[in-house]
Motif scaffolding. Structure first.
Motif, mmCIF file in Angstrom:
data_model
loop_
_atom_site.group_PDB
_atom_site.id
_atom_site.type_symbol
_atom_site.label_atom_id
_atom_site.label_comp_id
_atom_site.label_asym_id
_atom_site.label_seq_id
_atom_site.Cartn_x
_atom_site.Cartn_y
_atom_site.Cartn_z
ATOM 1 N N GLY A 167 -13.447 -55.229 -33.492
ATOM 2 C CA GLY A 167 -12.994 -54.708 -34.777
ATOM 3 C C GLY A 167 -11.597 -55.189 -35.126
ATOM 4 O O GLY A 167 -10.968 -55.929 -34.384
ATOM 5 N N ASP A 168 -11.112 -54.745 -36.284
ATOM 6 C CA ASP A 168 -9.819 -55.205 -36.773
ATOM 7 C C ASP A 168 -8.650 -54.471 -36.130
ATOM 8 O O ASP A 168 -7.519 -54.907 -36.203
ATOM 9 C CB ASP A 168 -9.731 -55.018 -38.300
ATOM 10 C CG ASP A 168 -10.817 -55.803 -39.000
ATOM 11 O OD1 ASP A 168 -11.272 -56.804 -38.422
ATOM 12 O OD2 ASP A 168 -11.211 -55.408 -40.110
ATOM 13 N N ARG A 169 -8.940 -53.315 -35.563
ATOM 14 C CA ARG A 169 -7.867 -52.580 -34.866
ATOM 15 C C ARG A 169 -8.288 -52.381 -33.416
ATOM 16 O O ARG A 169 -8.847 -51.348 -33.061
ATOM 17 C CB ARG A 169 -7.630 -51.223 -35.536
ATOM 18 C CG ARG A 169 -7.122 -51.318 -36.952
ATOM 19 C CD ARG A 169 -6.646 -49.968 -37.439
ATOM 20 N NE ARG A 169 -5.390 -49.615 -36.818
ATOM 21 C CZ ARG A 169 -4.206 -50.041 -37.261
ATOM 22 N NH1 ARG A 169 -4.128 -50.829 -38.292
ATOM 23 N NH2 ARG A 169 -3.115 -49.667 -36.657
ATOM 24 N N PRO A 170 -7.989 -53.373 -32.562
ATOM 25 C CA PRO A 170 -8.460 -53.300 -31.179
ATOM 26 C C PRO A 170 -7.815 -52.131 -30.433
ATOM 27 O O PRO A 170 -6.656 -51.803 -30.680
ATOM 28 C CB PRO A 170 -7.979 -54.626 -30.574
ATOM 29 C CG PRO A 170 -7.495 -55.450 -31.692
ATOM 30 C CD PRO A 170 -7.207 -54.564 -32.839
ATOM 31 N N GLU A 171 -8.593 -51.511 -29.552
ATOM 32 C CA GLU A 171 -8.052 -50.453 -28.704
ATOM 33 C C GLU A 171 -8.044 -50.952 -27.277
ATOM 34 O O GLU A 171 -8.937 -51.679 -26.861
ATOM 35 C CB GLU A 171 -8.940 -49.201 -28.793
ATOM 36 C CG GLU A 171 -8.772 -48.463 -30.086
ATOM 37 C CD GLU A 171 -9.902 -47.472 -30.290
ATOM 38 O OE1 GLU A 171 -10.605 -47.165 -29.308
ATOM 39 O OE2 GLU A 171 -10.074 -47.037 -31.433
ATOM 40 N N ILE A 172 -7.040 -50.511 -26.538
ATOM 41 C CA ILE A 172 -6.899 -51.016 -25.181
ATOM 42 C C ILE A 172 -8.055 -50.558 -24.303
ATOM 43 O O ILE A 172 -8.445 -51.241 -23.367
ATOM 44 C CB ILE A 172 -5.524 -50.627 -24.587
ATOM 45 C CG1 ILE A 172 -5.179 -51.578 -23.436
ATOM 46 C CG2 ILE A 172 -5.465 -49.196 -24.147
ATOM 47 C CD1 ILE A 172 -3.724 -51.769 -23.214
ATOM 48 N N ALA A 173 -8.649 -49.408 -24.662
ATOM 49 C CA ALA A 173 -9.759 -48.896 -23.867
ATOM 50 C C ALA A 173 -10.911 -49.896 -23.793
ATOM 51 O O ALA A 173 -11.632 -49.955 -22.795
ATOM 52 C CB ALA A 173 -10.250 -47.577 -24.459
ATOM 53 N N LYS A 174 -11.059 -50.690 -24.847
ATOM 54 C CA LYS A 174 -12.185 -51.616 -24.886
ATOM 55 C C LYS A 174 -11.998 -52.819 -23.980
ATOM 56 O O LYS A 174 -12.959 -53.514 -23.668
ATOM 57 C CB LYS A 174 -12.390 -52.111 -26.322
ATOM 58 C CG LYS A 174 -13.049 -51.081 -27.186
ATOM 59 C CD LYS A 174 -13.978 -51.752 -28.157
ATOM 60 C CE LYS A 174 -14.801 -50.711 -28.883
ATOM 61 N NZ LYS A 174 -15.622 -51.271 -29.913
ATOM 62 N N ILE A 175 -10.763 -53.125 -23.623
ATOM 63 C CA ILE A 175 -10.568 -54.341 -22.836
ATOM 64 C C ILE A 175 -10.428 -54.053 -21.344
ATOM 65 O O ILE A 175 -10.433 -54.960 -20.537
ATOM 66 C CB ILE A 175 -9.348 -55.154 -23.324
ATOM 67 C CG1 ILE A 175 -8.059 -54.425 -23.000
ATOM 68 C CG2 ILE A 175 -9.427 -55.436 -24.807
ATOM 69 C CD1 ILE A 175 -6.921 -55.392 -22.902
ATOM 70 N N ILE A 176 -10.315 -52.760 -20.995
ATOM 71 C CA ILE A 176 -10.117 -52.424 -19.579
ATOM 72 C C ILE A 176 -11.285 -52.913 -18.727
ATOM 73 O O ILE A 176 -11.078 -53.570 -17.708
ATOM 74 C CB ILE A 176 -9.932 -50.895 -19.418
ATOM 75 C CG1 ILE A 176 -8.589 -50.479 -20.018
ATOM 76 C CG2 ILE A 176 -9.976 -50.501 -17.955
ATOM 77 C CD1 ILE A 176 -8.374 -48.995 -20.092
ATOM 78 N N GLY A 177 -12.508 -52.640 -19.184
ATOM 79 C CA GLY A 177 -13.703 -52.974 -18.401
ATOM 80 C C GLY A 177 -13.790 -54.441 -18.037
ATOM 81 O O GLY A 177 -13.813 -54.785 -16.854
ATOM 82 N N PRO A 178 -13.837 -55.327 -19.046
ATOM 83 C CA PRO A 178 -13.975 -56.752 -18.743
ATOM 84 C C PRO A 178 -12.858 -57.287 -17.846
ATOM 85 O O PRO A 178 -13.115 -58.089 -16.949
ATOM 86 C CB PRO A 178 -13.918 -57.411 -20.115
ATOM 87 C CG PRO A 178 -14.261 -56.362 -21.083
ATOM 88 C CD PRO A 178 -13.865 -55.067 -20.479
ATOM 89 N N VAL A 179 -11.623 -56.828 -18.090
ATOM 90 C CA VAL A 179 -10.510 -57.317 -17.273
ATOM 91 C C VAL A 179 -10.690 -56.854 -15.835
ATOM 92 O O VAL A 179 -10.466 -57.599 -14.880
ATOM 93 C CB VAL A 179 -9.163 -56.828 -17.849
ATOM 94 C CG1 VAL A 179 -8.017 -57.197 -16.925
ATOM 95 C CG2 VAL A 179 -8.919 -57.424 -19.214
ATOM 96 N N GLN A 180 -11.147 -55.603 -15.720
ATOM 97 C CA GLN A 180 -11.369 -55.021 -14.403
ATOM 98 C C GLN A 180 -12.350 -55.852 -13.570
ATOM 99 O O GLN A 180 -12.198 -55.985 -12.360
ATOM 100 C CB GLN A 180 -11.923 -53.597 -14.603
ATOM 101 C CG GLN A 180 -11.665 -52.630 -13.496
ATOM 102 C CD GLN A 180 -10.198 -52.336 -13.312
ATOM 103 O OE1 GLN A 180 -9.687 -52.549 -12.250
ATOM 104 N NE2 GLN A 180 -9.517 -51.857 -14.350
#
Lengths: 138, 286
Positions: free
Chosen positions: B141-154
């Motif tokens: 989306g246009d306003r990324p949230e940090i919660a969404k990137i935790i999984g893949p980085v993990q």
């Protein structure tokens, strides 16, 4: 001001507070800590809770944080606040989910990594764009 | 030559397309402003956490975190950030080119590559070239949230800890200005902290509860913040690139309409001339 300490409270999405305070109270994982100016360097994770700043003249400022990290240097306190709710099992669940999505998306993938082919495709695409540009100029 | 009616229809259809591209340009322009604001808002955190990491690196804890240790590279992880939607010029293509150049060198040496993608475009691309995508997230989306990137980085950090990858790189677009977006490669792990000139003397922190736990959560957040910044910056890049692409599309449509209009006028004039000459010819025959 000699007996104040610079305080920066930031979260990943924005700056929350930056300024001077006489005393900082923060919910470290081992219990609440109070930081006065010229405190010895300290670093600790934070629990969800309240960061309290003593602004002098009996004035106080409160910030709620959902966890994070506290770093103390003699003249600087940095609070790195989390915006997401963190826990090891939650993180792991998110990781598994991301992995599953990738597996599902790749279910019909057959070929092996072929960088030469991909490069050739990109060159062809670039050439196409060049050709279109030339055509337009005519 | 095509009849007048056909040309009229074609002009109308190009005009419709032009309306759409003009609207998209305006939408992208306003979204870009918001994305830029968000990009600037995330900078203080990134700066502070980078400071703290460089402090930690110049301190001397008894525990050396694996993220700070270089080791021979046998396998690498790659985090690629792209957009979800197209119609944004060469933004993604440039990023993919950069990614290919980067991983091409590793591939020649027989180094295995694991990819984590953000955005459907990167997923599609790496899937097509046959790369091993271990995790993905799209529709941020246009306003990324940090919660969404935790999984893949993990996922990648986990593989690093288990020794399944020996280095992790981030490929994303850097927002230079509205006209220019630069694809860049950043090394995430092993962490390369910027040296801090002020803190040269020997000193150390009090670690609460202990250095391992503190460094674990600190470095994890540091890497996440770098990726998050990449994602936020990519949104700004996407909007800027789309704005420029749509602007040139609108201009092109104008040129096309002018050309078609000219053809139409010529056609009509030719028709009139022909009719007149037919009448004159007819009158002469009588």
């Amino acid at each position: 001001m000699a007996n104040t300490i610079q305080v920066d409270i930031v979260s990943a999405e924005e700056q929350i507070f930056s300024g001077e305070a006489y005393m900082v109270y923060a919910p470290a994982v081992m219990g609440e800590v109070g930081i006065a100016p010229r405190h010895t360097p300290l670093i600790s994770p934070l629990k969800p809770g309240e960061v309290r700043l003593d602004m002098g003249d009996g004035k106080e400022e409160f910030f709620f944080i959902s966890g994070g990290i506290l770093e103390v240097q003699p003249h600087l306190v940095t609070v790195l606040s989390d915006t997401a709710i963190r826990a090891d099992d939650l993180d792991e669940a998110a990781a598994l989910e991301a992995q599953k999505r990738a597996e599902a998306a790749l279910a019909d993938q057959q070929s092996d990594l072929d960088i030469a082919k991909a490069k050739a495709e990109l060159v062809a695409a670039a050439a196409q764009i060049q050709a279109i540009k030339k055509l337009k100029k005519k | 030559m095509a009849g007048g009616k056909e040309i009229k229809t074609k002009i109308a259809s190009v005009q419709n397309t032009q309306k759409i591209t003009a609207a998209m340009e305006m939408v992208a322009a306003s979204k870009m402003r918001r994305a830029q604001d968000q990009m600037f808002a995330t900078r203080p955190y990134a700066q502070r956490i980078a400071n703290v990491v460089s402090h930690v690196a110049s301190a001397h804890p008894e525990y050396k975190h694996p993220f700070l240790i270089d080791r021979p590279i046998k396998r690498i992880g790659l985090i690629a950030i792209s957009t979800d939607r197209g119609l944004c010029g060469g933004l993604n293509t440039n990023m993919f080119k950069k990614a290919l150049n980067h991983i091409g060198d590793f591939d020649d040496e027989g180094i295995e590559i694991k990819v984590v993608t953000f955005g459907t475009k990167a997923l599609g691309f790496f899937k097509r070239i046959g790369a091993k995508v271990v995790a993905e997230t799209s529709h941020i989306g246009d306003r990324p949230e940090i919660a969404k990137i935790i999984g893949p980085v993990q996922v990648l950090l986990g593989s690093f800890e288990k020794g399944e990858v020996d280095a992790i790189y981030l490929i994303s677009n850097e927002f230079v200005n509205t006209m220019t977006q630069q694809p860049t490669v950043t090394q995430l792990v092993p962490v390369e902290p910027a040296p801090d000139e002020e803190l040269k003397h020997h000193w150390d922190y009090i670690y609460e509860p202990d250095s391992k736990e503190v460094l674990d959560s600190l470095l994890e957040r540091y890497i996440e913040s770098l990726v998050y910044q990449g994602v936020v910056e990519n949104v700004a890049c996407e909007m800027a690139a789309r704005m420029i692409a749509m602007k040139s599309a609108t201009d092109n449509a104008s040129d096309m309409i002018d050309e078609l209009q000219l053809i139409y006028n010529r056609e009509r004039q030719a028709g009139i001339t022909q009719e007149i000459s037919e009448i004159v010819g007819g009158a002469a025959a009588v």
